[in-house]
Design a protein around this motif. Structure first.
Motif, PDB file in Angstrom:
ATOM      1  N   LEU A 163      42.338  55.593  42.149  1.00 44.19           N
ATOM      2  CA  LEU A 163      42.636  54.144  42.327  1.00 44.19           C
ATOM      3  C   LEU A 163      41.436  53.399  43.287  1.00 44.19           C
ATOM      4  CD1 LEU A 163      46.538  53.855  43.043  1.00 44.19           C
ATOM      5  CD2 LEU A 163      45.211  53.695  40.989  1.00 44.19           C
ATOM      6  N   TYR A 164      40.758  54.355  44.262  1.00 43.13           N
ATOM      7  CA  TYR A 164      39.676  53.751  44.839  1.00 43.13           C
ATOM      8  C   TYR A 164      38.835  53.399  43.983  1.00 43.13           C
ATOM      9  CZ  TYR A 164      41.312  54.881  49.613  1.00 43.13           C
ATOM     10  OH  TYR A 164      41.946  54.646  50.848  1.00 43.13           O
ATOM     11  N   TYR A 165      38.466  53.973  42.798  1.00 38.45           N
ATOM     12  CA  TYR A 165      37.246  53.610  41.916  1.00 38.45           C
ATOM     13  C   TYR A 165      37.686  52.611  40.892  1.00 38.45           C
ATOM     14  CZ  TYR A 165      35.142  57.911  44.007  1.00 38.45           C
ATOM     15  OH  TYR A 165      34.793  58.828  44.863  1.00 38.45           O
ATOM     16  N   GLU A 166      38.969  52.346  40.755  1.00 37.51           N
ATOM     17  CA  GLU A 166      39.466  51.426  39.811  1.00 37.51           C
ATOM     18  C   GLU A 166      39.935  50.187  40.331  1.00 37.51           C
ATOM     19  OE1 GLU A 166      42.489  53.424  37.388  1.00 37.51           O
ATOM     20  OE2 GLU A 166      41.061  54.536  36.357  1.00 37.51           O
ATOM     21  N   GLU A 167      39.689  49.923  41.648  1.00 35.43           N
ATOM     22  CA  GLU A 167      40.160  48.837  42.386  1.00 35.43           C
ATOM     23  C   GLU A 167      41.579  48.125  42.342  1.00 35.43           C
ATOM     24  OE1 GLU A 167      38.127  47.754  44.456  1.00 35.43           O
ATOM     25  OE2 GLU A 167      36.212  48.552  44.033  1.00 35.43           O
ATOM     26  N   HIS A 168      42.485  49.417  42.211  1.00 35.46           N
ATOM     27  CA  HIS A 168      43.892  48.975  42.031  1.00 35.46           C
ATOM     28  C   HIS A 168      44.445  49.558  43.382  1.00 35.46           C
ATOM     29  CE1 HIS A 168      47.879  48.173  41.261  1.00 35.46           C
ATOM     30  NE2 HIS A 168      48.400  49.520  41.379  1.00 35.46           N
ATOM     31  N   HIS A 169      44.274  48.758  44.668  1.00 34.85           N
ATOM     32  CA  HIS A 169      44.528  49.413  45.709  1.00 34.85           C
ATOM     33  C   HIS A 169      45.686  48.783  46.716  1.00 34.85           C
ATOM     34  CE1 HIS A 169      42.354  46.119  47.542  1.00 34.85           C
ATOM     35  NE2 HIS A 169      41.273  46.434  46.824  1.00 34.85           N
ATOM     36  N   ASN A 170      46.445  47.884  46.230  1.00 29.97           N
ATOM     37  CA  ASN A 170      47.319  47.216  46.811  1.00 29.97           C
ATOM     38  C   ASN A 170      48.385  48.182  47.644  1.00 29.97           C
ATOM     39  OD1 ASN A 170      48.734  44.963  47.874  1.00 29.97           O
ATOM     40  ND2 ASN A 170      49.908  44.458  46.269  1.00 29.97           N
ATOM     41  N   GLY A 171      48.046  48.119  49.089  1.00 31.28           N
ATOM     42  CA  GLY A 171      48.930  48.980  49.896  1.00 31.28           C
ATOM     43  C   GLY A 171      48.184  50.208  50.171  1.00 31.28           C
ATOM     44  N   LEU A 172      47.644  50.897  49.345  1.00 29.55           N
ATOM     45  CA  LEU A 172      46.921  52.141  49.569  1.00 29.55           C
ATOM     46  C   LEU A 172      45.695  52.081  50.620  1.00 29.55           C
ATOM     47  CD1 LEU A 172      46.544  55.055  48.548  1.00 29.55           C
ATOM     48  CD2 LEU A 172      44.927  54.201  46.829  1.00 29.55           C
ATOM     49  N   TYR A 173      45.228  51.346  50.671  1.00 33.73           N
ATOM     50  CA  TYR A 173      43.899  50.987  51.679  1.00 33.73           C
ATOM     51  C   TYR A 173      44.598  50.691  52.953  1.00 33.73           C
ATOM     52  CZ  TYR A 173      39.965  50.757  47.987  1.00 33.73           C
ATOM     53  OH  TYR A 173      39.145  50.826  47.122  1.00 33.73           O
ATOM     54  N   SER A 174      45.688  50.252  53.045  1.00 32.19           N
ATOM     55  CA  SER A 174      46.362  49.831  54.244  1.00 32.19           C
ATOM     56  C   SER A 174      46.509  50.872  55.157  1.00 32.19           C
ATOM     57  CB  SER A 174      47.432  49.057  54.128  1.00 32.19           C
ATOM     58  OG  SER A 174      48.097  48.460  55.340  1.00 32.19           O
ATOM     59  N   TYR A 246      27.166  49.837  51.026  1.00 36.72           N
ATOM     60  CA  TYR A 246      27.417  51.017  51.639  1.00 36.72           C
ATOM     61  C   TYR A 246      28.712  51.826  51.264  1.00 36.72           C
ATOM     62  CZ  TYR A 246      28.000  54.312  55.696  1.00 36.72           C
ATOM     63  OH  TYR A 246      28.065  55.557  56.581  1.00 36.72           O
ATOM     64  N   MET A 247      29.711  50.909  51.309  1.00 36.83           N
ATOM     65  CA  MET A 247      31.092  51.548  50.667  1.00 36.83           C
ATOM     66  C   MET A 247      31.010  51.778  49.454  1.00 36.83           C
ATOM     67  SD  MET A 247      34.021  52.494  51.527  1.00 36.83           S
ATOM     68  CE  MET A 247      34.736  51.664  52.921  1.00 36.83           C
ATOM     69  N   ARG A 248      30.373  51.426  48.437  1.00 33.68           N
ATOM     70  CA  ARG A 248      30.218  51.708  47.230  1.00 33.68           C
ATOM     71  C   ARG A 248      29.505  52.873  47.037  1.00 33.68           C
ATOM     72  NH1 ARG A 248      34.085  50.010  44.334  1.00 33.68           N
ATOM     73  NH2 ARG A 248      35.136  50.019  46.477  1.00 33.68           N
ATOM     74  N   LYS A 249      28.237  52.878  47.720  1.00 31.17           N
ATOM     75  CA  LYS A 249      27.661  54.202  47.784  1.00 31.17           C
ATOM     76  C   LYS A 249      28.140  55.378  48.210  1.00 31.17           C
ATOM     77  CE  LYS A 249      23.037  52.021  48.020  1.00 31.17           C
ATOM     78  NZ  LYS A 249      21.560  51.686  48.644  1.00 31.17           N
ATOM     79  N   LEU A 250      29.176  55.115  49.213  1.00 32.18           N
ATOM     80  CA  LEU A 250      29.802  56.526  49.818  1.00 32.18           C
ATOM     81  C   LEU A 250      30.555  56.937  48.684  1.00 32.18           C
ATOM     82  CD1 LEU A 250      30.745  55.149  53.405  1.00 32.18           C
ATOM     83  CD2 LEU A 250      29.226  56.877  52.852  1.00 32.18           C
ATOM     84  N   GLU A 298      18.464  45.814  44.088  1.00 31.21           N
ATOM     85  CA  GLU A 298      18.454  46.847  42.941  1.00 31.21           C
ATOM     86  C   GLU A 298      20.182  47.217  42.761  1.00 31.21           C
ATOM     87  OE1 GLU A 298      16.803  51.242  41.603  1.00 31.21           O
ATOM     88  OE2 GLU A 298      16.071  50.097  43.361  1.00 31.21           O
ATOM     89  N   PHE A 299      20.752  47.442  43.813  1.00 29.49           N
ATOM     90  CA  PHE A 299      22.284  47.841  43.487  1.00 29.49           C
ATOM     91  C   PHE A 299      23.058  46.847  43.038  1.00 29.49           C
ATOM     92  CE2 PHE A 299      26.498  48.597  44.776  1.00 29.49           C
ATOM     93  CZ  PHE A 299      26.867  50.045  44.666  1.00 29.49           C
ATOM     94  N   TYR A 300      22.762  45.661  43.286  1.00 33.03           N
ATOM     95  CA  TYR A 300      23.782  44.532  42.689  1.00 33.03           C
ATOM     96  C   TYR A 300      23.210  44.255  41.241  1.00 33.03           C
ATOM     97  CZ  TYR A 300      25.375  39.660  42.053  1.00 33.03           C
ATOM     98  OH  TYR A 300      26.006  38.607  41.387  1.00 33.03           O
ATOM     99  N   LEU A 301      21.930  44.419  41.062  1.00 34.71           N
ATOM    100  CA  LEU A 301      21.595  44.256  39.645  1.00 34.71           C
ATOM    101  C   LEU A 301      22.054  45.444  38.687  1.00 34.71           C
ATOM    102  CD1 LEU A 301      18.027  43.217  40.336  1.00 34.71           C
ATOM    103  CD2 LEU A 301      19.608  41.596  39.120  1.00 34.71           C
TER     104      LEU A 301
END
Length: 339
Positions: A163-174, A246-250, A298-301
């Motif tokens: 889910l960290y990679y699919e951006e469905h994190h409601n309550g999981l990141y908390s 930085y977070m995405r790269k991690l 470059e990362f954004y592009l």
């Protein structure tokens, strides 16, 4: 209470939960927070108050509660931010499980009882529950849709870490809706990343989940998250974009080991949306040079190659950014900022 007699024999004078409460200029809400903890039906816990250099009356409030209850202790320190503050709490915690509560939030009286019963019954490495959102008195329950149990590494990897990679994190990141077994972070040398201004709690949970073998979810809501009405996107941090990258790269680096099958359009979607909103705020502050710096990164592009399902105005910005028509992009941002 009768149901905890057996437990009392086992733990004797030791605490079962260490409650870590970072405190910084929280005089408006700190009484409510601490009263809700002291009202718990489960009583085998310690409260670690860490005063992060408050300049209001927070220290006096902390000291008042220390005198009231021997389970409470206070640590005084110079202001250094929530990540360092929480790390200090981790270092001194004694409980088998750790709970984090923010000083402007509060909890239901049976939160610890319900969560620790689940943790003890299943020997859970982590237990999480739903939470309420208190938006200036308007309270609703956050939507969280998880299985009741994630038993085994594969179940946690595919059911939670993915889910960290699919951006469905409601309550999981908390951080605050969880009990975490202290041995998880002690044995694996896990702490809060002080280089992250935002997202350090999500990254801490990710690191813990990597070493969990049993995670349980309670569908009831017990934690009240107090939400200020102002949007954090209107606060411009000079290095905010770099923190997101930085977070995405991690996460990408972690996946070299995890080998999760990533849907990259979902992986980058929230990042791309936040960057666009961030650039719009920069334009409002006449920070055109900073926007040009970001849209040429470059990362954004590379992330834009995976952009899908955005509103038309964002699609237009993405299109001209990919084409490297930077001045046209600036014009569109200026028009959007006027709306």
């Amino acid at each position: 209470m009768v149901r905890f007699v057996e437990e009392k024999k086992i733990i004797e004078d030791n605490v079962f939960i260490s409650v870590i409460v970072p405190v910084y200029n929280a005089e408006k809400y700190l009484d409510r927070c601490l009263q809700s903890i002291l009202a718990q039906t489960y009583t085998y816990y310690e409260i670690i108050l860490i005063n992060d250099g408050s300049t209001d009356t927070s220290e006096d409030i902390c000291e008042k509660y220390v005198r009231k209850d021997k389970r409470i202790r206070i640590i005084q320190k110079e202001n250094s931010g929530v990540a360092i503050t929480r790390n200090i709490g981790l270092e001194v915690a004694k409980g088998r499980y750790i709970s984090f509560i923010d000083s402007d939030d509060y909890i239901k009286p049976d939160m610890f009882e319900k969560m620790i019963m689940k943790a003890k019954h299943n020997d859970s490495d982590m237990v999480m529950c739903k939470y309420f959102i208190d938006n200036a008195g308007e309270i609703h329950t956050a939507t969280m849709d998880y299985h009741e149990t994630y038993d085994g590494w594969l179940s946690i990897k595919e059911g939670l870490l993915k889910l960290y990679y699919e951006e469905h994190h409601n309550g999981l990141y908390s951080l605050c809706n969880k009990l975490i077994k202290r041995s998880i972070y002690v044995e694996n040398d896990i702490s809060f990343d002080v280089s992250l201004r935002r997202g350090e709690d999500a990254w801490f949970i990710f690191q813990c989940l990597k070493h969990c073998r049993r995670v349980d979810f309670i569908p009831g809501a017990f934690y009240y998250y107090y939400q200020n009405t102002g949007s954090i996107m209107h606060t411009i941090y000079e290095d905010q974009y770099e923190k997101w990258v930085y977070m995405r790269k991690l996460l990408l680096e972690e996946n070299k080991i995890l080998k999760i099958n990533i849907d990259y359009s979902r992986f980058y979607k929230e990042f791309l949306y936040k960057v666009v909103v961030y650039c719009r705020e920069l334009i409002k502050q006449h920070r055109n040079d900073r926007v040009l710096e970001i849209i040429q990164d470059e990362f954004y592009l590379n992330a834009l190659k995976h952009a899908k399902k955005f509103p038309i105005h964002i699609k237009i910005i993405h299109y001209f950014t990919r084409k490297k028509y930077q001045q046209i992009v600036i014009i569109f941002y200026k028009l959007w900022a006027m709306v």
